[in-house]
Scaffold this active site. Structure first.
Site, PDB file in Angstrom:
ATOM      1  N   LYS A   1      72.703 -68.754 -47.523  1.00 31.46           N
ATOM      2  CA  LYS A   1      73.387 -67.844 -48.452  1.00 31.46           C
ATOM      3  C   LYS A   1      72.767 -67.905 -49.940  1.00 31.46           C
ATOM      4  CE  LYS A   1      78.294 -67.196 -49.934  1.00 31.46           C
ATOM      5  NZ  LYS A   1      78.706 -66.514 -48.924  1.00 31.46           N
TER       6      LYS A   1
ATOM      7  N   ARG B   1      81.335 -72.621 -52.494  1.00 26.97           N
ATOM      8  CA  ARG B   1      81.105 -72.558 -51.013  1.00 26.97           C
ATOM      9  C   ARG B   1      79.701 -73.104 -50.810  1.00 26.97           C
ATOM     10  NH1 ARG B   1      83.711 -67.012 -50.339  1.00 26.97           N
ATOM     11  NH2 ARG B   1      83.661 -66.074 -52.124  1.00 26.97           N
TER      12      ARG B   1
ATOM     13  N   GLY C   1      82.321 -71.132 -40.563  1.00 28.47           N
ATOM     14  CA  GLY C   1      83.505 -71.834 -40.656  1.00 28.47           C
ATOM     15  C   GLY C   1      83.615 -73.426 -40.647  1.00 28.47           C
TER      16      GLY C   1
ATOM     17  N   MET D   1      82.172 -75.662 -42.718  1.00 34.70           N
ATOM     18  CA  MET D   1      82.420 -76.476 -43.915  1.00 34.70           C
ATOM     19  C   MET D   1      83.319 -75.581 -44.757  1.00 34.70           C
ATOM     20  SD  MET D   1      78.725 -77.799 -44.429  1.00 34.70           S
ATOM     21  CE  MET D   1      77.756 -76.059 -44.212  1.00 34.70           C
TER      22      MET D   1
ATOM     23  N   ARG E   1      72.263 -60.912 -45.185  1.00 35.64           N
ATOM     24  CA  ARG E   1      71.540 -61.804 -44.021  1.00 35.64           C
ATOM     25  C   ARG E   1      71.160 -60.726 -42.908  1.00 35.64           C
ATOM     26  NH1 ARG E   1      76.880 -64.921 -42.102  1.00 35.64           N
ATOM     27  NH2 ARG E   1      78.186 -62.927 -41.870  1.00 35.64           N
TER      28      ARG E   1
ATOM     29  N   HIS F   1      71.978 -74.362  -5.090  1.00 35.13           N
ATOM     30  CA  HIS F   1      71.673 -73.144  -4.373  1.00 35.13           C
ATOM     31  C   HIS F   1      72.103 -72.002  -4.691  1.00 35.13           C
ATOM     32  CE1 HIS F   1      72.096 -70.602  -0.815  1.00 35.13           C
ATOM     33  NE2 HIS F   1      70.780 -71.098  -0.396  1.00 35.13           N
TER      34      HIS F   1
ATOM     35  N   SER G   1      51.052 -76.948  -9.417  1.00 34.49           N
ATOM     36  CA  SER G   1      52.164 -76.250  -9.887  1.00 34.49           C
ATOM     37  C   SER G   1      53.304 -77.092 -10.213  1.00 34.49           C
ATOM     38  CB  SER G   1      52.487 -75.055  -8.636  1.00 34.49           C
ATOM     39  OG  SER G   1      53.481 -74.583  -9.257  1.00 34.49           O
TER      40      SER G   1
ATOM     41  N   CYS H   1      56.456 -73.536 -11.464  1.00 38.50           N
ATOM     42  CA  CYS H   1      57.246 -72.695 -10.775  1.00 38.50           C
ATOM     43  C   CYS H   1      58.695 -73.223 -10.534  1.00 38.50           C
ATOM     44  CB  CYS H   1      56.685 -72.551  -9.164  1.00 38.50           C
ATOM     45  SG  CYS H   1      56.703 -74.068  -8.276  1.00 38.50           S
TER      46      CYS H   1
ATOM     47  N   TYR I   1      50.187 -70.330 -16.343  1.00 36.40           N
ATOM     48  CA  TYR I   1      51.061 -69.466 -16.343  1.00 36.40           C
ATOM     49  C   TYR I   1      52.377 -70.176 -15.803  1.00 36.40           C
ATOM     50  CZ  TYR I   1      50.606 -71.028 -11.106  1.00 36.40           C
ATOM     51  OH  TYR I   1      50.687 -71.514  -9.718  1.00 36.40           O
TER      52      TYR I   1
HETATM   53  C1  PEP Z   1      60.992 -77.466  -7.923  1.00 33.11           C
HETATM   54  O1  PEP Z   1      61.180 -78.392  -7.478  1.00 33.11           O
HETATM   55  O2  PEP Z   1      60.775 -77.129  -9.237  1.00 33.11           O
HETATM   56  C2  PEP Z   1      60.510 -76.466  -7.152  1.00 33.11           C
HETATM   57  C3  PEP Z   1      60.139 -75.246  -7.465  1.00 33.11           C
HETATM   58  O3  PEP Z   1      60.924 -76.322  -5.814  1.00 33.11           O
HETATM   59  P1  PEP Z   1      62.287 -76.380  -5.086  1.00 33.11           P
HETATM   60  O4  PEP Z   1      63.292 -75.832  -6.357  1.00 33.11           O
HETATM   61  O5  PEP Z   1      62.398 -75.397  -3.827  1.00 33.11           O
HETATM   62  O6  PEP Z   1      62.721 -77.784  -4.814  1.00 33.11           O
END
Ligand code: PEP
Ligand code: MG
Length: 883
Positions: A25, A95, A104, A106, A337, A455, A775, A843, A863
Site C-alpha cells: 500500500k 493503517r 483484514g 492487522m 494495486r 486412488h 523417472s 511422473c 521433463y
Molecule cells: C509415483 O509413485 O509417484 C508414481 C508415479 O507411481 P504410482 O503413483 O502409480 O505409485
C-alpha cells in the site's frame, strides 16, 4: 537509517519497487504521488521500523517520534491545517500495509487527532452531526484496537441508543444522538479503567504502536503460516490525512478496475456511492451506482478519474484496482494495486496489454496464473458467492472443476443411473480400482477418506473429473444409502438421489443443484498465449495416460509424449480383463495351461492398447511402466464377493476351493505398499515382466511395419537395488531379441527405472550405469522418504497437520522441496555424475503442480509428466519457472 517516506501530490522518495520496505500500500501511495496524482498527503513508516520495534520489546524508537513530528509538520504546511488545533483541525488515519497483502489481519485507526476541544472546532467547520460521528468512530476504534476494550462493549451502547429511538441504521442518528453516544463510549472507557488520550500526539504514537504490535497477533501469524508468507520484516504503517466522502452531495466514495475483472474488457468498471464513506459501501445499506453514472452526476470528476486510472494502468503495466474518495468536489486517490481477475479476464488482459505495447510476451506469460488456466479448462459454477450458505463441508480440492449430480453410493448405481441419463455424484468412503466404471460415469467424485494421491484423486485428475477427497465430516451409511453430517449441532441427512454440487477447485461440497457455466476455452486467445509459453520454457511436458483416448486428449493439449503409462489401469478396464488377471494370479503352476492362457489373453489386451497408444503418440516417446500394484488390489474385499470369486476360480481352474482360497488370501499383506509390488512382482513372477515386455515390442513392431514411428521407454517401478534392475533388464532385452527375431523389426527402445524409494535415490550413481533414464515417482518417494502413508494418512493425521500448521502444505500435493526434494537432487547429481546425458523426468502427481514444477526446473530435470488435462498448466508453470 531512514524511517519515514512522506508522500504528497507530486512528491515522494518512495516508489512502487519498494514494497519490501514500504509495504504494498505504502509503495503504491508513494508511486501515485510521484506520478502527480492527488493522494491525501501523509507518510509511510518502513517495515524496518516494525522489525526494530519488535527487537526493542515493543517500543517505538525515540528517533521515530521526532521523524513523525517532522513529517506531520510537512503535511500541515501542505494542507494549511494543524494537528490538534481546534481552529484548523487536521486528522489522520493510521493503517497497516505489509509487502504481501493480508486482508483484514492487522489493525487500522481512523480520525486520529480529535479530542474534546478539537471536535468542537471540527463541528463548527463541518457541522455537529458529522463531527460527533467522526469522534464516536475514533473512540470505538481506538478503544478496540489500541486499548483492547472489547468491541462488543461499544456495540451494546450503539444498539441501545438506536433501540431507544426506534432507529434501524446508524445513519439515522442525529447530532444529539451521536453526542449522547460519545458520552456513553467515554463511560465504556471508564468502566474498563481507560481513557482516550486528549493529547493528539499521544493518540498518534499509540496508534502506530498498535499497528506494529498487530503484526504479531495470533491471527496475523496464523494467516502468514497458512499462506506461506515468510521472510518479511514486518508491516509498514501508513499515516495519512483523512478525507471524507460523506460531506454532502458533492462528495462520495468508490472503487473501480481499469478493465472488467470478469471478462477482461477494456472499460472502467466499478461502483460509486454519493455522500458515503467506504464502510457504507461494505455495509450494503445503500446500493452503489455503476461507476459510469458518475459521468452524469459529476462530469469533471469522472473525467479526472478516467484520466488518472488510464495513466496509472499505463504506468503500472497491469490492470489496476483503485479506491478513491471525492470530498466536496475534489478527487483523492486512496489506493491502487494490481486487480484480481477471472481466468477469462486474465487471458484477455495479458494479450491485450501485449498488443498495446505495454508489456512483453514473457511478461504476458507471467501475468496469467496457473489457476487462471485451470479455470479456463474446467466447467465452473456460475457464481461461487451465491452458494455460500449451502456449503456443507470442505474437503481436499483433489481435482478441479465444478460437478453437479444426484448422490449415489456405489459404482454400480453410478453406472446404472448414468445409463438412464441421470447425472450423478459418486460418494464413497474411498474408491478402489473396482469403482472405476462408476467413477467414470459420474459427474464428480466425493470421498470421506484419502488424500491428494488417493486412488480417487489420481484417477479423477487423470480424467479431468472434479473430485473432493477426505471429507471427514461426512458419514456414509451404505445400508441406509444416506450421507450424514452435522450443521449447527444438528444431524442432517442426505438421501440417495439428492442433488449435490462439488467444487473440485476449492474442495467445497454444496447441497443442491448449483448452476454451471461452460468452460471458456477461447481457442484463438489461448492458442496464442500457449505459443509464447512454449517458446519460453525449457522443461518438456509429457503426460500420464493409460488409454489411446487419454493419449489423444493429452496430445491435443500439447503433451510431448507419455511419461507414465500405468499398465495396471489397462487391466482394470473391463470385466474380462480383471477376470484374466485373477486367473493368472490364482494359478500357481507356471506351465499350467490355465496360466498360459491367462497370460496370453492379457498380452493380447496389452498389445492392442499399446498399438493404440503408439499410434496416438506417433513420433513421440511413450514410457510404459511394468505392473506395479500389490496383486490383492485385483481382488474384491473380503466377504461374500471374495468367496464367490474363489468358488468360481476353483471351478474354472479345476482346483480345490481351499487351494484357491489359500492362494488368494495369502496375497494380503500387513503393509502392502511396502510389500510385493513394483519390480518385486516382476522378480517373483518373471512371466509377468516377460509377457508385458513382449506385448510392448510386438505392438511397436506392428506399428513400425505400418510406417509409424515408435519409441517405447520401458520403466521398471520401485527399484531399490542394482541387482533388481539387472534381473528385469535381462528379461526385457531377451523379449526384445525374441520379438525382433520373430517379426524382423528392430524396435528402438530404452529401459529406465523409477526413483521411488530413498535407497534408489542414494544408489542413483550405480543405477545410472544400467538405466537409460530415471523417472521420479514422487508419490511413492514422498511416502517412503517421509514415512507417511499415501492411502490413509489424510484422515488419520495429515489434515490435522496442515490445519494446525505443523505442515504448511500436503506433501503429496506440493513437493516437500527441502526433504523429498533433497532426495531428488541427490539422485540427479549422482545419476548425472555417472551418465551426463541421463534423461531425467518426474511422473508423480507433483508433475502437474506449479510450485513443484518450479523446483523440477531448477534441479535440471528434462521433463515433467502429468495428467492430460493438466498439461497446459504444466506448460505455463514450466515457462514461468524459466522466465
Ligand atoms: C509415483 O509413485 O509417484 C508414481 C508415479 O507411481 P504410482 O503413483 O502409480 O505409485
Ligand atoms: Mg509409485
Amino acid at each position: 537509517i531512514r524511517r519515514i517516506y512522506p508522500f504528497s501530490r507530486g512528491n515522494s522518495d518512495g516508489n512502487k519497487a519498494m514494497k519490501e520496505l514500504l509495504g504494498g500500500k505504502g509503495a503504491n501511495l508513494c508511486e501515485m504521488a510521484r506520478c502527480g496524482l492527488n493522494v491525501p498527503p501523509g507518510f509511510t513508516i518502513t517495515t524496518e521500523v516494525c522489525e526494530e520495534f519488535h527487537r526493542c520489546g515493543g517500543q517505538l524508537p525515540d528517533e521515530l517520534l521526532e521523524d513523525v513530528r517532522k513529517a506531520v509538520a510537512g503535511v500541515e504546511a501542505e494542507m494549511g491545517l494543524k494537528f490538534g488545533d481546534a481552529n484548523a483541525p487536521l486528522l489522520f488515519s493510521v493503517r497497516s500495509g505489509a509487502a504481501v497483502s493480508m486482508p483484514g489481519m492487522m489493525d487500522t485507526v481512523l480520525n486520529l487527532g480529535l479530542n474534546d476541544q478539537v471536535v468542537e472546532g471540527f463541528a463548527a467547520k463541518y457541522g455537529a452531526r458529522f463531527a460527533m460521528d467522526c469522534y464516536r468512530r475514533l473512540l470505538q476504534m481506538f478503544g478496540d484496537v489500541v486499548l483492547g476494550i472489547p468491541h462488543e462493549a461499544f456495540e451494546a451502547k450503539l444498539t441501545a441508543i438506536k433501540a431507544a429511538k426506534g432507529l434501524q441504521f446508524d445513519v439515522q442518528m442525529d447530532a444529539d444522538d451521536l453526542r449522547s453516544l460519545v458520552g456513553l463510549y467515554k463511560q465504556v472507557y471508564v468502566d474498563h479503567g481507560q481513557e482516550l488520550p486528549q493529547d493528539p500526539w499521544q493518540q498518534m504514537y499509540m496508534g502506530i504502536n498498535a499497528v506494529f504490535k498487530s503484526w504479531n497477533i495470533p491471527r496475523a501469524i496464523k494467516y502468514r503460516e497458512i499462506n506461506k508468507i515468510t521472510g518479511l520484516k514486518g508491516t509498514a504503517v501508513n499515516v495519512q490525512t483523512m478525507v471524507y466522502g460523506n460531506m454532502g452531495d458533492t462528495s462520495g466514495t468508490g472503487v473501480c478496475f481499469t478493465r472488467n475483472p470478469a471478462n477482461g474488457e477494456r472499460e472502467l468498471f466499478g461502483e460509486f456511492l454519493i455522500n458515503a464513506q467506504g464502510e457504507d459501501v461494505v455495509a450494503g445499506i445503500r446500493t452503489p451506482m455503476p461507476i459510469k453514472h458518475m459521468a452524469d452526476v459529476m462530469p469533471p470528476i469522472y473525467a479526472e478519474l478516467v484520466a488518472n486510472t488510464t495513466m496509472l494502468e499505463k504506468h503500472m503495466k497491469d490492470m489496476q484496482d483503485v479506491e478513491f474518495t471525492v470530498q466536496e468536489g475534489k478527487l483523492f486517490m486512496l489506493q491502487c494495486r494490481n486487480g484480481k481477475r477471472t481466468g477469462t479476464a486474465a487471458l484477455r488482459i495479458a494479450l491485450e496489454l501485449e498488443a498495446e505495447g505495454l508489456i512483453s510476451k514473457d511478461e504476458a506469460v507471467c501475468m496469467v496464473e496457473p489457476r487462471h488456466l485451470d479455470q479456463l479448462l474446467h466447467p465452473q459454477f456460475e457464481d461461487e458467492k451465491k452458494y455460500a450458505k449451502d456449503v456443507i463441508t470442505r474437503g481436499l480440492a483433489a481435482s478441479p472443476g465444478a460437478a453437479v449430480g444426484r448422490l449415489v453410493f456405489s459404482a454400480e448405481e453410478a453406472e446404472e443411473w448414468a445409463a438412464r441419463g441421470e447425472r450423478v455424484v459418486l460418494c464413497r468412503h474411498e474408491t478402489s480400482p473396482e469403482d472405476v466404471g462408476g467413477m467414470h460415469a459420474a459427474q464428480g467424485i466425493l470421498t470421506c477418506r484419502g488424500g491428494m494421491t488417493s486412488h480417487a484423486a489420481v484417477v479423477a485428475r487423470g480424467w479431468g473429473k472434479p473430485c473432493v477427497c477426505g471429507c471427514e465430516a461426512l458419514h456414509i451409511d451404505l445400508k441406509a444409502k444416506t450421507l450424514v453430517y452435522e450443521a449447527n449441532g444438528q444431524e442432517v441427512i442426505l438421501n440417495e438421489g439428492d442433488w449435490v454440487s462439488l467444487n473440485g477447485t476449492t474442495g467445497e461440497v454444496i447441497v443442491g443443484q448449483q448452476p454451471l457455466r461452460k468452460p471458456e476455452v477461447q481457442g484463438g486467445n489461448l492458442g496464442k498465449l500457449m505459443s509464447w509459453v512454449d517458446k519460453a520454457r525449457r522443461l518438456r511436458v509429457l503426460t500420464n495416460a493409460d488409454t489411446p483416448e487419454d493419449a489423444l486428449v493429452a496430445r491435443t493439449n500439447g503433451a510431448q509424449g507419455i511419461g507414465l503409462c500405468r499398465t495396471e489401469h489397462m487391466f482394470f478396464a473391463t470385466h474380462e480383463r480383471i477376470a484374466a488377471v485373477r486367473r493368472m494370479i490364482a494359478e500357481e503352476e507356471l506351465d499350467s495351461s490355465h496360466k498360459m492362457e491367462a497370460l496370453d489373453e492379457l498380452k493380447r489386451y496389452q498389445r492392442e492398447d499399446f498399438e493404440g497408444i503408439f499410434k496416438a503418440m506417433d513420433g513421440l516417446p511413450v514410457t510404459i511402466r511394468l505392473l506395479d500394484p500389490p496383486l490383492h488390489e485385483f481382488l474384491p474385499q473380503e466377504g461374500p464377493a471374495m468367496e464367490a470369486l474363489c468358488r468360481q476360480l476353483a471351478e474354472e481352474l479345476g482346483a480345490s476351493l481351499e487351494r484357491v482360497e489359500g492362494r488368494l488370501n495369502g496375497l494380503r499383506e500387513v503393509n502392502p505398499m511396502m510389500g510385493l509390488r513394483g519390480c518385486r512382482l516382476g522378480i517373483v513372477h518373471p512371466e509377468i515382466t516377460e509377457m508385458q515386455a513382449t506385448a510392448i515390442f510386438e505392438a511397436a513392431a506392428a506399428v513400425i511395419k505400418e510406417g509409424g514411428h515408435v519409441h517405447p521407454h520401458i520403466m521398471v517401478p520401485l527399484v531399490a537395488t542394482t541387482d533388481e534392475m539387472d534381473h528385469q533388464l535381462a528379461i526385457i532385452h531377451a523379449a526384445a531379441k525374441a520379438v525382433a527375431a520373430a517379426s524382423g523389426v528392430q524396435v528402438p527402445y530404452k529401459v529406465g527405472t523409477m526413483i521411488e524409494v530413498p535407497r534408489a535415490a542414494l544408489q542413483a550413481g550405480h543405477l545410472a550405469e544400467r538405466a537409460e533414464f530415471f523417472s521420479f515417482g514422487t508419490n511413492d518417494l514422498t511416502q517412503m522418504t517421509f514415512g507417511i502413508s499415501r492411502d490413509d494418512a489424510q484422515a488419520k493425521f495429515l489434515s490435522h497437520y496442515t490445519r494446525s500448521g505443523i505442515l504448511q502444505t500436503d506433501p503429496f500435493d506440493t513437493l516437500d522441496v527441502i526433504g523429498v526434494g533433497e532426495m531428488v537432487k541427490i539422485a540427479v547429481e549422482r545419476g548425472r555424475a555417472t551418465k551426463p546425458n541421463l534423461e531425467l523426468g518426474i511422473c508423480g502427481e507433483h508433475g502437474g503442480d506449479p510450485a513443484s514444477i518450479s523446483f523440477f526446473n531448477k534441479v535440471g530435470l528434462d521433463y515433467v509428466s502429468c495428467s492430460p488435462l493438466r498439461v497446459p498448466i504444466a506448460r505455463l508453470a514450466a515457462a514461468q519457472a524459466a522466465i
